[in-house]
Design a protein around this motif. Structure first.
Motif, PDB file in Angstrom:
ATOM      1  N   ASP A  63       8.051   7.420   1.576  1.00 18.74           N
ATOM      2  CA  ASP A  63       8.065   5.962   1.382  1.00 18.74           C
ATOM      3  C   ASP A  63       7.394   5.197   2.523  1.00 18.74           C
ATOM      4  N   MET A 121       4.752   3.725   2.926  1.00 18.15           N
ATOM      5  CA  MET A 121       4.063   2.484   2.529  1.00 18.15           C
ATOM      6  C   MET A 121       4.932   1.552   1.687  1.00 18.15           C
ATOM      7  N   LYS A 122       6.182   1.915   1.434  1.00 23.75           N
ATOM      8  CA  LYS A 122       7.041   1.163   0.514  1.00 23.75           C
ATOM      9  C   LYS A 122       7.222  -0.294   0.926  1.00 23.75           C
ATOM     10  N   ASP A 123       7.332  -0.580   2.206  1.00 27.92           N
ATOM     11  CA  ASP A 123       7.532  -1.956   2.664  1.00 27.92           C
ATOM     12  C   ASP A 123       6.221  -2.674   2.985  1.00 27.92           C
ATOM     13  N   THR A 124       5.106  -2.009   2.752  1.00 26.68           N
ATOM     14  CA  THR A 124       3.783  -2.613   2.949  1.00 26.68           C
ATOM     15  C   THR A 124       3.482  -3.478   1.730  1.00 26.68           C
ATOM     16  N   GLN A 183      -1.351  -2.064   0.094  1.00 27.00           N
ATOM     17  CA  GLN A 183      -1.300  -0.741  -0.529  1.00 27.00           C
ATOM     18  C   GLN A 183      -2.565  -0.510  -1.360  1.00 27.00           C
ATOM     19  N   HIS A 236       3.043   2.550  -3.981  1.00 26.32           N
ATOM     20  CA  HIS A 236       3.491   3.010  -2.654  1.00 26.32           C
ATOM     21  C   HIS A 236       3.390   4.527  -2.531  1.00 26.32           C
ATOM     22  N   SER A 280      -0.512   5.238  -2.181  1.00 26.08           N
ATOM     23  CA  SER A 280      -1.000   4.782  -0.869  1.00 26.08           C
ATOM     24  C   SER A 280      -0.375   5.603   0.259  1.00 26.08           C
ATOM     25  N   ALA A 281       0.878   6.037   0.100  1.00 24.72           N
ATOM     26  CA  ALA A 281       1.514   6.886   1.117  1.00 24.72           C
ATOM     27  C   ALA A 281       0.795   8.225   1.221  1.00 24.72           C
TER      28      ALA A 281
END
Length: 191
Positions: free
Chosen positions: A51, A53-56, A61, A84, A87-88
């Motif tokens: 995760d 990139m989850k908060d990006t 993303q 996410h 992108s992660a």
């Protein structure tokens, strides 16, 4: 990089709650890998990174996805929740320098699943559903199922998610249906 270095990298990208979730998924994935004969360290690494990139923000993303030439399907493009994971996977490969395709692929499909999932793919997918921080109705039953079958948890998890998305009139990811079908066929073949 060491596991601890990756963990610190992830911490810098996430809220405390999301970072705790990642730690819980890492621990759960390692336990599932041990249970099912998978690579414990790879599973743990996937769990901490999945995760990142989850908060990006979604637009960031999408920039990462496009920067590394990843072509989203129409269903993926219309399902921001899946970004996410994609992108992660790009981030861990191109920014963190992880070259292990198995790790990259497991991260990329951890939210929606896909056909032909490997043991590591399934471990991360299931660990994300049942990690210790999860507290939705039915999670305890899924944790019990995970002791005997990753596919059972996949079928139940996807069977819960798809109607929820349909009710909200959101795009379905065809690869989730593929993952569901294959998990169901494997279960049917065992009986």
């Amino acid at each position: 990089m060491t596991y601890e270095a990756y963990e610190q990298e992830v911490r810098g990208h996430l809220t405390e709650k999301r970072f705790y979730h990642s730690q819980c998924v890492a621990a759960c994935a390692a336990r599932l890998a041990q249970r099912y004969g998978g690579d414990v360290e790879k599973a743990r690494l996937c769990g901490i990174l999945h995760d990142v990139m989850k908060d990006t923000p979604a637009e960031e993303q999408l920039k990462i996805i496009e920067k590394y030439g990843i072509m989203l399907t129409e269903a993926e493009r219309r399902n921001v929740k899946l970004w996410h994971a994609v992108s992660a996977a790009a981030y861990v490969e191109h920014v963190l320098g992880i070259a292990d395709r198995e790790v990259i692929n497991a991260i990329a499909c951890h939210t929606g699943g896909k056909s032909g999932m490997t043991l590591l793919d399934k471990i991360l997918f299931v660990a994300d559903y049942i990690s210790a921080d999860r507290d939705y109705p039915g999670v305890e039953e899924l944790r019990v199922l995970a002791e005997s079958s990753l596919e059972e948890v996949m079928v139940e998890g996807i069977a819960f998610t798809i109607p929820e998305r349909m009710e909200a009139r959101l795009t379905l990811e065809p690869r989730s249906i593929d993952a569901y079908n294959e998990a169901l066929w494997l279960l049917q073949a065992k009986h």
